[in-house]
Structures are given as structure tokens and as C-alpha cells.
Design a protein around this motif. Structure first.
Motif, PDB file in Angstrom:
ATOM      1  N   GLN A   7      53.690 -13.221  -6.352  1.00  0.00           N
ATOM      2  CA  GLN A   7      53.557 -14.745  -5.387  1.00  0.00           C
ATOM      3  C   GLN A   7      54.402 -15.324  -4.435  1.00  0.00           C
ATOM      4  O   GLN A   7      53.954 -15.865  -3.469  1.00  0.00           O
ATOM      5  N   THR A   8      55.285 -15.848  -5.855  1.00  0.00           N
ATOM      6  CA  THR A   8      56.282 -17.058  -5.215  1.00  0.00           C
ATOM      7  C   THR A   8      56.909 -15.874  -4.377  1.00  0.00           C
ATOM      8  O   THR A   8      57.295 -16.652  -2.900  1.00  0.00           O
ATOM      9  N   VAL A   9      56.638 -15.267  -5.085  1.00  0.00           N
ATOM     10  CA  VAL A   9      58.214 -14.218  -3.975  1.00  0.00           C
ATOM     11  C   VAL A   9      57.928 -14.021  -2.657  1.00  0.00           C
ATOM     12  O   VAL A   9      58.372 -13.865  -1.810  1.00  0.00           O
ATOM     13  N   LEU A  10      56.500 -13.268  -3.082  1.00  0.00           N
ATOM     14  CA  LEU A  10      55.796 -13.111  -1.753  1.00  0.00           C
ATOM     15  C   LEU A  10      55.829 -14.657  -0.741  1.00  0.00           C
ATOM     16  O   LEU A  10      55.959 -13.926   1.085  1.00  0.00           O
ATOM     17  N   ALA A  11      55.415 -15.593  -0.915  1.00  0.00           N
ATOM     18  CA  ALA A  11      55.132 -16.555  -0.049  1.00  0.00           C
ATOM     19  C   ALA A  11      56.599 -17.021   0.328  1.00  0.00           C
ATOM     20  O   ALA A  11      57.002 -17.463   1.961  1.00  0.00           O
ATOM     21  N   VAL A  12      57.646 -17.204  -0.155  1.00  0.00           N
ATOM     22  CA  VAL A  12      59.264 -17.105  -0.046  1.00  0.00           C
ATOM     23  C   VAL A  12      59.537 -16.326   1.840  1.00  0.00           C
ATOM     24  O   VAL A  12      59.778 -15.995   2.346  1.00  0.00           O
ATOM     25  N   GLU A  13      58.564 -14.731   1.351  1.00  0.00           N
ATOM     26  CA  GLU A  13      58.748 -13.503   2.066  1.00  0.00           C
ATOM     27  C   GLU A  13      58.089 -14.264   3.266  1.00  0.00           C
ATOM     28  O   GLU A  13      58.450 -14.093   4.888  1.00  0.00           O
ATOM     29  N   ARG A  14      57.108 -14.227   3.237  1.00  0.00           N
ATOM     30  CA  ARG A  14      55.784 -15.226   4.155  1.00  0.00           C
ATOM     31  C   ARG A  14      56.099 -16.263   5.493  1.00  0.00           C
ATOM     32  O   ARG A  14      55.657 -15.762   6.775  1.00  0.00           O
ATOM     33  N   VAL A  32      61.335 -22.678  -6.749  1.00  0.00           N
ATOM     34  CA  VAL A  32      61.052 -21.288  -6.067  1.00  0.00           C
ATOM     35  C   VAL A  32      62.809 -20.552  -6.149  1.00  0.00           C
ATOM     36  O   VAL A  32      62.302 -19.469  -6.216  1.00  0.00           O
ATOM     37  N   SER A  33      63.349 -21.328  -5.923  1.00  0.00           N
ATOM     38  CA  SER A  33      64.966 -20.458  -5.621  1.00  0.00           C
ATOM     39  C   SER A  33      64.922 -20.056  -7.284  1.00  0.00           C
ATOM     40  O   SER A  33      65.490 -18.710  -7.540  1.00  0.00           O
ATOM     41  N   ARG A  34      64.559 -19.425  -7.868  1.00  0.00           N
ATOM     42  CA  ARG A  34      64.920 -19.417  -9.645  1.00  0.00           C
ATOM     43  C   ARG A  34      64.101 -18.458  -9.907  1.00  0.00           C
ATOM     44  O   ARG A  34      64.237 -17.758 -10.098  1.00  0.00           O
ATOM     45  N   ILE A  35      63.001 -18.898  -9.447  1.00  0.00           N
ATOM     46  CA  ILE A  35      61.506 -17.795  -9.313  1.00  0.00           C
ATOM     47  C   ILE A  35      62.496 -16.624  -8.783  1.00  0.00           C
ATOM     48  O   ILE A  35      62.253 -15.452  -9.280  1.00  0.00           O
ATOM     49  N   VAL A  36      62.853 -17.019  -7.893  1.00  0.00           N
ATOM     50  CA  VAL A  36      63.071 -15.624  -7.295  1.00  0.00           C
ATOM     51  C   VAL A  36      64.140 -15.185  -7.448  1.00  0.00           C
ATOM     52  O   VAL A  36      64.206 -13.610  -7.788  1.00  0.00           O
ATOM     53  N   ALA A  37      64.847 -15.985  -8.144  1.00  0.00           N
ATOM     54  CA  ALA A  37      66.114 -15.276  -8.787  1.00  0.00           C
ATOM     55  C   ALA A  37      65.683 -13.987  -9.321  1.00  0.00           C
ATOM     56  O   ALA A  37      66.768 -13.307 -10.697  1.00  0.00           O
ATOM     57  N   ALA A  38      65.287 -14.673 -10.459  1.00  0.00           N
ATOM     58  CA  ALA A  38      64.578 -14.291 -11.836  1.00  0.00           C
ATOM     59  C   ALA A  38      63.942 -12.748 -11.680  1.00  0.00           C
ATOM     60  O   ALA A  38      64.248 -12.051 -12.266  1.00  0.00           O
ATOM     61  N   VAL A  39      62.965 -12.560  -9.860  1.00  0.00           N
ATOM     62  CA  VAL A  39      62.779 -11.724 -10.035  1.00  0.00           C
ATOM     63  C   VAL A  39      63.363 -10.576  -9.400  1.00  0.00           C
ATOM     64  O   VAL A  39      63.422  -9.513 -10.107  1.00  0.00           O
ATOM     65  N   GLU A  40      64.579 -10.796  -8.886  1.00  0.00           N
ATOM     66  CA  GLU A  40      65.033 -10.099  -8.877  1.00  0.00           C
ATOM     67  C   GLU A  40      66.389  -9.257  -9.795  1.00  0.00           C
ATOM     68  O   GLU A  40      66.252  -8.190  -9.950  1.00  0.00           O
ATOM     69  N   HIS A  41      66.204 -10.269 -10.647  1.00  0.00           N
ATOM     70  CA  HIS A  41      66.900  -9.936 -11.931  1.00  0.00           C
ATOM     71  C   HIS A  41      65.895  -9.021 -12.831  1.00  0.00           C
ATOM     72  O   HIS A  41      66.566  -7.348 -13.796  1.00  0.00           O
ATOM     73  N   ILE A  43      63.799  -6.453 -11.353  1.00  0.00           N
ATOM     74  CA  ILE A  43      63.244  -5.800 -11.216  1.00  0.00           C
ATOM     75  C   ILE A  43      64.799  -4.822 -10.661  1.00  0.00           C
ATOM     76  O   ILE A  43      64.607  -3.813 -10.918  1.00  0.00           O
ATOM     77  N   GLY A  44      65.492  -5.329 -11.100  1.00  0.00           N
ATOM     78  CA  GLY A  44      67.169  -4.877 -10.701  1.00  0.00           C
ATOM     79  C   GLY A  44      67.878  -4.758  -9.311  1.00  0.00           C
ATOM     80  O   GLY A  44      68.355  -4.159  -8.212  1.00  0.00           O
ATOM     81  N   LEU A  45      66.459  -5.526  -8.211  1.00  0.00           N
ATOM     82  CA  LEU A  45      67.027  -5.901  -6.562  1.00  0.00           C
ATOM     83  C   LEU A  45      67.471  -6.559  -5.707  1.00  0.00           C
ATOM     84  O   LEU A  45      66.433  -7.549  -6.368  1.00  0.00           O
ATOM     85  N   ARG A  46      68.226  -6.564  -4.939  1.00  0.00           N
ATOM     86  CA  ARG A  46      68.281  -7.885  -4.061  1.00  0.00           C
ATOM     87  C   ARG A  46      67.770  -8.356  -3.098  1.00  0.00           C
ATOM     88  O   ARG A  46      67.222  -6.934  -2.576  1.00  0.00           O
ATOM     89  N   LEU A  47      66.246  -8.871  -3.122  1.00  0.00           N
ATOM     90  CA  LEU A  47      64.887  -8.782  -2.034  1.00  0.00           C
ATOM     91  C   LEU A  47      65.839  -9.757  -0.510  1.00  0.00           C
ATOM     92  O   LEU A  47      65.146  -9.594   0.258  1.00  0.00           O
ATOM     93  N   PHE A  48      66.082 -10.890  -1.388  1.00  0.00           N
ATOM     94  CA  PHE A  48      66.978 -11.425   0.099  1.00  0.00           C
ATOM     95  C   PHE A  48      68.061 -11.560   0.255  1.00  0.00           C
ATOM     96  O   PHE A  48      68.820 -11.882  -0.965  1.00  0.00           O
ATOM     97  N   ASP A  49      68.753 -11.571   1.872  1.00  0.00           N
ATOM     98  CA  ASP A  49      70.371 -12.403   1.612  1.00  0.00           C
ATOM     99  C   ASP A  49      70.318 -13.850   2.025  1.00  0.00           C
ATOM    100  O   ASP A  49      69.528 -14.682   3.034  1.00  0.00           O
TER     101      ASP A  49
END
Length: 298
Positions: A7-14, A32-41, A43-49
Motif C-alpha cells: 500500500q505504501t508503494v502504491l501510494a508513492v505511485e499515486r 517510505v523510501s526504505r519500504i520502497v527499496a525493500a519491496v523492490e529487493h 520482488i527483484g524489480l526496480r519500480l521507480f527511477d
């Protein structure tokens, strides 16, 4: 990976920014930045540049969040629906409207709303600028206009009608109006908005032609309450909404100069609309406020 992180990652996108998501979720931007980085790690994808100045969703991130967004919304909707059956409406609700509408129409209703829903705290942000719901982390906004267009959901809570009014002293000094065109020779009090400041529209009925009348004057005012006060003081004729002047017309503080004419500066079908983000669910605190305003303002 937990739902909160997604939900945090989705909030960043929205919201489009880390800071915006942090403000909306009442979190520190660093968390928030740490959560995004943890999710990216995970799932093995970079979600945001990300750079120091901006954030942009990647192609892979867009595909991933497009798929999980509706799933998270459905989970939240199920949680909210179950919660509503068991718990009194509660939470912090952020609402914005124009300054005049907030003072005249919303503030007088807050005591009754507070009595009905004591577990909801209301943060009212009166502003004559159209604040962005997403950027400002707002739950609801009241807009005064024709039916809004765009990605936000809108619900009409009040229909409006505009009148050309002036004080009895002004009418005694300058005389009555025979036709709308007589306004071209008067010193009009004008609302400092593009559609209101140079010409007003008139018609006798919905099936009759619209007459466009050029207006001018030495006073431009950007706030509807101040414009009404200037009209009360006999400074000129003003185009104002009925919800703002009905009491003055009843009390004789203002006079309707063209009572048989429909008047506007934009469109004849206007109103007060509650706007909220397009989501697959509506929080209970939002729903009860919308229903409350619709019932009390209709």
C-alpha cells in the motif's frame, strides 16, 4: 512482504513523490523510501527511477502496480465493509472548500456533524484556490461550478442560482434596471475570476436565447464574502450565488435587480459538488460526511 508495504508503494505511485506519499500516510519520507527499496529487493524489480529531484515509475513498475492496485483496493474495500458493520465511523477527515462556502454553509453544520459522529475529527481547509486532493492529502473537496470533469468522482450536494443584486441605497441612487443591458452603464462589483470580470449572461427561460452583457467597474474582488459586503455598502451591483445572498434578500439588505431573468457568468446549471479520488471503495468517514452534507444542504 506485507500488505502495508504494498500500500505504501502504491501510494508513492499515486502521489508521484516519496514526500507526497509520506504526507498522505503520516510517515517519515525516509521510512517510505526504505519500504520502497525493500519491496523492490523482494520482488527483484526496480519500480521507480529516483533522482534527488524527481521520481518516475519504470515500465516494469507500471505493469506490476497496475495489476496489484485493484487487488489491494478490493482487500481494503472488504476490510472497510466488515469494519463498518462493527465500528462507529471514525478517523481524521480533511475537507476543503472555498472560503465563503466554508464559512456560510459548512461551519454552521459542524456542531451537528460532531454530535452525530464524535469519533471523526474534521480538518476544514477553506481556500479560494482549488487545492489538489492528491497533492494535499485531502479526503473531500467541495467545488462550486458546473458539473466537474476529470478523474475525480463528483456528487452534487446543492444546486445554485445566481442573482444580480445591490443595496436599497444603491437602487435609490441609480434607479432600477429595465433590461440586463442597462448594466453596461453601471459601476458593477466584479468577482476577480476570468469568467466573471468582463461579461455576464442572461436569459428569460431555458428555451430562450442567451444575452451576453459586457460589464465594467472600478472594483474587482477575489473573495465572495468581501464582494457581498461591498454590495451591502451600496458600492455597486454584484453577481452572487443564491446560497450567499438569500438571507440578505429576505432581510432587505440586498435587492434583486433582475428578478425575472436567469443570470450566470459561466453556465446556468451550476452547483456545489463534493469531489473525491476515484477508488473502488469509499472510507466510511467520507461516506457519512457526503451523506450528511447532501441531507443538510439539499
Amino acid at each position: 512482504m506485507n500488505l502495508s508495504s504494498l500500500q505504501t508503494v502504491l501510494a508513492v505511485e499515486r502521489m508521484g513523490t516519496i514526500v507526497g506519499a509520506a504526507d498522505m500516510m503520516n510517515m517519515d519520507a525516509s521510512n517510505v523510501s526504505r519500504i520502497v527499496a525493500a519491496v523492490e529487493h523482494e520482488i527483484g524489480l526496480r519500480l521507480f527511477d529516483r533522482t534527488t529531484r524527481r521520481l518516475r515509475i519504470t515500465e516494469a513498475g507500471e505493469r506490476y502496480l497496475t495489476r496489484i492496485g485493484p487487488l489491494l483496493d478490493e482487500l481494503e474495500a472488504a476490510r472497510e465493509e466488515a469494519h463498518q458493520t462493527a465500528v462507529e465511523p471514525q478517523g481524521h477527515l480533511r475537507l476543503t472548500s472555498s472560503v465563503a462556502f466554508a464559512i456560510e454553509k459548512i461551519v454552521p453544520l459542524l456542531p451537528a456533524f460532531q454530535d452525530a459522529y464524535p469519533q471523526i475529527t474534521v480538518e476544514l481547509l477553506p481556500s479560494d484556490a482549488n487545492l489538489s486532493l492528491l497533492d494535499q492529502g485531502l479526503d473531500l473537496a467541495v467545488r462550486l461550478a458546473a458539473a466537474p470533469k476529470g478523474d475525480l468522482i463528483s456528487t452534487r450536494v446543492l444546486s445554485t442560482r445566481y442573482r444580480v443584486v445591490a443595496s436599497p441605497a444603491y437602487v435609490e441612487r441609480t434607479g432600477t434596471l429595465r433590461t440586463p443591458e442597462d448594466l453596461s452603464d453601471r459601476n458593477c462589483l466584479r468577482f476577480a475570476l476570468p469568467d466573471f470580470r468582463s461579461r455576464w449572461l442572461f436569459r428569460v427561460g431555458a428555451d430562450e436565447p442567451v444575452r451576453e452583457v459586457e460589464v465594467g467597474g472600478s472594483i474587482l474582488i477575489s473573495n465572495a464574502l468581501a464582494l457581498r459586503d461591498a454590495a451591502r455598502k451600496g458600492m455597486g451591483a454584484a453577481l452572487l450565488a443564491d446560497w450567499l445572498i438569500d438571507r440578505d434578500l429576505e432581510d432587505g439588505k440586498l435587492v434583486d435587480l433582475l428578478p425575472t431573468w436567469d443570470c450566470t457568468a459561466t453556465e446556468f446549471d451550476t452547483g456545489a459538488f463534493i469531489l473525491y479520488p476515484s477508488r473502488t471503495y469509499l472510507p466510511q468517514k467520507n461516506r457519512v460526511m457526503i451523506d450528511f452534507l447532501k441531507d443538510r444542504l439539499k
